[in-house]
Enzyme design. Sequence first.
Site, PDB file in Angstrom:
ATOM      1  N   MET A   1       8.998   4.235   5.451  1.00 45.87           N
ATOM      2  CA  MET A   1       9.042   2.729   5.106  1.00 45.87           C
ATOM      3  C   MET A   1      10.466   2.698   4.124  1.00 45.87           C
ATOM      4  O   MET A   1      10.817   1.310   3.979  1.00 45.87           O
ATOM      5  CB  MET A   1       7.841   2.671   4.038  1.00 45.87           C
ATOM      6  CG  MET A   1       6.465   2.465   4.993  1.00 45.87           C
ATOM      7  SD  MET A   1       6.477   1.703   6.690  1.00 45.87           S
ATOM      8  CE  MET A   1       7.274   0.048   6.025  1.00 45.87           C
ATOM      9  N   GLU A   2      10.700   3.699   3.326  1.00 42.84           N
ATOM     10  CA  GLU A   2      11.844   3.368   2.540  1.00 42.84           C
ATOM     11  C   GLU A   2      13.186   3.133   3.443  1.00 42.84           C
ATOM     12  O   GLU A   2      13.921   2.555   3.181  1.00 42.84           O
ATOM     13  CB  GLU A   2      12.138   4.636   1.792  1.00 42.84           C
ATOM     14  CG  GLU A   2      11.001   4.897   0.476  1.00 42.84           C
ATOM     15  CD  GLU A   2       9.743   4.977   0.882  1.00 42.84           C
ATOM     16  OE1 GLU A   2       9.308   5.246   1.652  1.00 42.84           O
ATOM     17  OE2 GLU A   2       8.798   4.937  -0.114  1.00 42.84           O
TER      18      GLU A   2
ATOM     19  N   LEU B   1       0.722  -1.219  -0.068  1.00 38.12           N
ATOM     20  CA  LEU B   1       0.104  -0.185  -0.129  1.00 38.12           C
ATOM     21  C   LEU B   1       0.720   1.303  -0.074  1.00 38.12           C
ATOM     22  O   LEU B   1       0.374   2.444   0.166  1.00 38.12           O
ATOM     23  CB  LEU B   1      -1.005   0.068   1.164  1.00 38.12           C
ATOM     24  CG  LEU B   1      -2.024  -1.340   1.029  1.00 38.12           C
ATOM     25  CD1 LEU B   1      -2.622  -1.485   2.396  1.00 38.12           C
ATOM     26  CD2 LEU B   1      -2.932  -1.178  -0.225  1.00 38.12           C
ATOM     27  N   CYS B   2       2.060   1.105  -0.108  1.00 43.53           N
ATOM     28  CA  CYS B   2       3.130   2.327  -0.249  1.00 43.53           C
ATOM     29  C   CYS B   2       2.777   2.942  -1.565  1.00 43.53           C
ATOM     30  O   CYS B   2       2.679   2.289  -2.583  1.00 43.53           O
ATOM     31  CB  CYS B   2       4.553   1.850  -0.097  1.00 43.53           C
ATOM     32  SG  CYS B   2       5.085   1.846   1.607  1.00 43.53           S
ATOM     33  N   HIS B   3       3.142   4.414  -1.649  1.00 42.34           N
ATOM     34  CA  HIS B   3       3.045   5.112  -2.785  1.00 42.34           C
ATOM     35  C   HIS B   3       4.379   4.925  -3.331  1.00 42.34           C
ATOM     36  O   HIS B   3       5.487   4.826  -2.895  1.00 42.34           O
ATOM     37  CB  HIS B   3       2.893   6.632  -2.291  1.00 42.34           C
ATOM     38  CG  HIS B   3       1.484   6.722  -2.034  1.00 42.34           C
ATOM     39  ND1 HIS B   3       1.105   6.586  -0.702  1.00 42.34           N
ATOM     40  CD2 HIS B   3       0.287   7.009  -2.750  1.00 42.34           C
ATOM     41  CE1 HIS B   3      -0.381   6.827  -0.766  1.00 42.34           C
ATOM     42  NE2 HIS B   3      -0.743   7.376  -1.894  1.00 42.34           N
TER      43      HIS B   3
ATOM     44  N   ASP C   1      23.069 -13.131   4.299  1.00 41.21           N
ATOM     45  CA  ASP C   1      23.344 -13.863   3.039  1.00 41.21           C
ATOM     46  C   ASP C   1      24.751 -14.260   3.055  1.00 41.21           C
ATOM     47  O   ASP C   1      25.371 -15.253   2.633  1.00 41.21           O
ATOM     48  CB  ASP C   1      22.823 -13.350   2.022  1.00 41.21           C
ATOM     49  CG  ASP C   1      23.064 -14.197   0.763  1.00 41.21           C
ATOM     50  OD1 ASP C   1      22.807 -15.551   0.719  1.00 41.21           O
ATOM     51  OD2 ASP C   1      23.327 -13.509  -0.224  1.00 41.21           O
TER      52      ASP C   1
END
Lengths: 160, 160, 160, 160, 160, 160
Positions: free
Chosen positions: D113-114, D75-77, D128
């Site tokens: 969020m970024e 739902l992020c732009h 990893d």
Amino acid sequence: MSRLSHIDDEGKARMVDVGDKAVTRRTATASVQVRMNHATLTAVRNNRIAKGDVLSVARLAGIQAAKKTASLIPLCHQVPLNHVDIQFTVDTERDLVLITAVVSADWTTGVEMEALTACSAAALTMYDMVKAMQKDVVIDDLKLLSKKGGKSGDFTRSDT
Amino acid sequence: MSRLSHIDDEGKARMVDVGDKAVTRRTATASVQVRMNHATLTAVRNNRIAKGDVLSVARLAGIQAAKKTASLIPLCHQVPLNHVDIQFTVDTERDLVLITAVVSADWTTGVEMEALTACSAAALTMYDMVKAMQKDVVIDDLKLLSKKGGKSGDFTRSDT
Amino acid sequence: MSRLSHIDDEGKARMVDVGDKAVTRRTATASVQVRMNHATLTAVRNNRIAKGDVLSVARLAGIQAAKKTASLIPLCHQVPLNHVDIQFTVDTERDLVLITAVVSADWTTGVEMEALTACSAAALTMYDMVKAMQKDVVIDDLKLLSKKGGKSGDFTRSDT
Amino acid sequence: MSRLSHIDDEGKARMVDVGDKAVTRRTATASVQVRMNHATLTAVRNNRIAKGDVLSVARLAGIQAAKKTASLIPLCHQVPLNHVDIQFTVDTERDLVLITAVVSADWTTGVEMEALTACSAAALTMYDMVKAMQKDVVIDDLKLLSKKGGKSGDFTRSDT
Amino acid sequence: MSRLSHIDDEGKARMVDVGDKAVTRRTATASVQVRMNHATLTAVRNNRIAKGDVLSVARLAGIQAAKKTASLIPLCHQVPLNHVDIQFTVDTERDLVLITAVVSADWTTGVEMEALTACSAAALTMYDMVKAMQKDVVIDDLKLLSKKGGKSGDFTRSDT
Amino acid sequence: MSRLSHIDDEGKARMVDVGDKAVTRRTATASVQVRMNHATLTAVRNNRIAKGDVLSVARLAGIQAAKKTASLIPLCHQVPLNHVDIQFTVDTERDLVLITAVVSADWTTGVEMEALTACSAAALTMYDMVKAMQKDVVIDDLKLLSKKGGKSGDFTRSDT
């Protein structure tokens, strides 16, 4: 059998586990109609007759979308495809372009969604190319025509 | 005006240059029908009544696809969206789910393709979720209902 | 053995060659905690009780991220997955949501990164959904619980 | 205010409409810890001292993931970023690598969020790269440290 | 044999059907030159001597691009790769960086395009990193050096 | 000025902060040559004369790659493009296809990498389409011809 494909007993979404399904040749054929008025269809047909790019761009969009199905349809598996073939019929009687996609893979799960996604992207791309002429083009009758391979057996639409 | 949108005088594909178009609020509304038999629609409706995930997954797929339009439709511009809203109507009389998508952006180009792509991905995802019950579901009547903003002016389908 | 996985003798990054590894069933389980205050957790729990979408959206984000692992983690191989399963436990005593992901594939390399990536995306999506209520939510304790298959053998965390 | 960010009154997921929000400078800082045993941390530190690639690969993964946030978090732009900066502290006392990400944009919506996604991808990539040495590495304490810009005002974690 | 690879009898684009090709070990080696002036090359060499990131970033870009080949080259198949290895030679006599990529897979189709795409992305990334110093850098001589596996047999460039 | 573009004082990679750069019209033109033997070039020319798809597919690949530049070149910013134009010259004297790409955007950073990436993808796609006829095709002389806009000023290659 009356169960939704990706829904568990509590109604929640889930991916299907394909770990115990056999690798077999899977093929699926789907089609869609892009319905437009006569002037728009004539422009598409003239472009085709002049060997222009309208159908080429739509075909490429369809092939590329088939390869991206697993990133578009959330619960689809990643399926490396053997082949995607997309054909166009410019039908001047019914004023529509009929798009047919055939997809195949040797994999544990079917490629119905890939064939439908290819048709869908090709049709949307065709819309994109005619929308300056006509905004009320309709994309209609997207459906699976047949599938082969896998445990659930072959399927052919009864009205095909 | 009778020209194809992304086709030059020689019939070749091209991107439209939006550099001299003004940034304005663009809105587009599209809809699509997913037609199925009564038993399948009942399963979808029961899942919805039980607040299951069928429509949620389709809605998310539609929202995410709208954001990816420029990578699916080859000649579309990258448009950062303000909003994508997707609504579902489970129509037990006509045995179909009606999906409507409204997309908006403040940008130099319209968002019709984003609204149509959202509808298309939501409908394909719904197909994916019911295909174990019924393979001959049909995705029908994908069309632009209206658009606002931009030099070409507002559009509303005459039959809306 | 004390060597970094993707680092050669000169300290430079490299991809591991999986060409001589056998295709076997690989499974990995990972978990993560999303810790929030009681009011936020209550909102999540109430949404779950009301069968809302909070956990559904996070689950889908996790499944989709697992499929994209090779494009997120630079040196990971592309692994077509058999299955991704994501479960949520809303723990009102410790005020956290525990997310567990199980991933499997029949492939030449393990799926640990896919399970961890699924947990990570599901947790970030949960953060995104509660951030209007609480900005200091913490994503904690992301770890591999177990893995099976492959030459390096099975692994289970000692504190599991 | 006690409402979940992307949830409507019926508990369903929705995108937030950012059409009426002002474009302002948005900045967000997040951090995460990658906790490992002393031997593994020593290998990472030695690689860094020898100017090897371990931290470089993790940094690039973080930067690239920040740019992909809208395709990972449903739902992020889509937010075009001004800058992503990722720093590493190899903490030999607590046996952990601390990763900090600062992200900025001039846009209608924040970039929390970024920043969190950048930290998350950098930490997963570090996992990893050390997993051949140690499988029970833990990614911990992923959190937003601060954000600036936008109508909801500035935020700084109280324990920062 | 004088036929274009993805072109049918009517000159139209098509994907090749790999369904009846055998899975064998496929390997391809490609190289490219990034030619710059002496001052720029010296900066690259000094960064390498100081174990800086210039070549590391280019290597990662190449590895990641190889994995994305099927989404960049429209008619390529999705091929899960065993290995991508990218090497750099800083040639101070000819003032160029020579980049070599070796790609392998066990698959039904070759990996030439993956090796060429890896070289191409690594070279473009190197351009991106030196462009503040010199804008007229030239990327030259991108070519397939050799390929092995598959029905069409092995190939080695005669001037290699 | 003798500094590498994305490299800090310690030789490490970093993204450039474009937050304080002005939004201006940016344009970049790049070109590349695809050199092949006479028989292969004749096949390409005949396909073009017959208005086949060889150049159309390469053009679309170039346009789409330009839009994806930020996901291919690790430290590039996301730049929404106004326009991508790709032209082909089939040069039967020098036995090569010359590809030229012009890209424009109104943004805070230039579009050189987008123009070069467009050329590169178009050239690789052309390689893909002729490789059944000739494997030793060479992609040569990929370079920036000119750029306009931005603080660093305009640039035109001296030999253009």
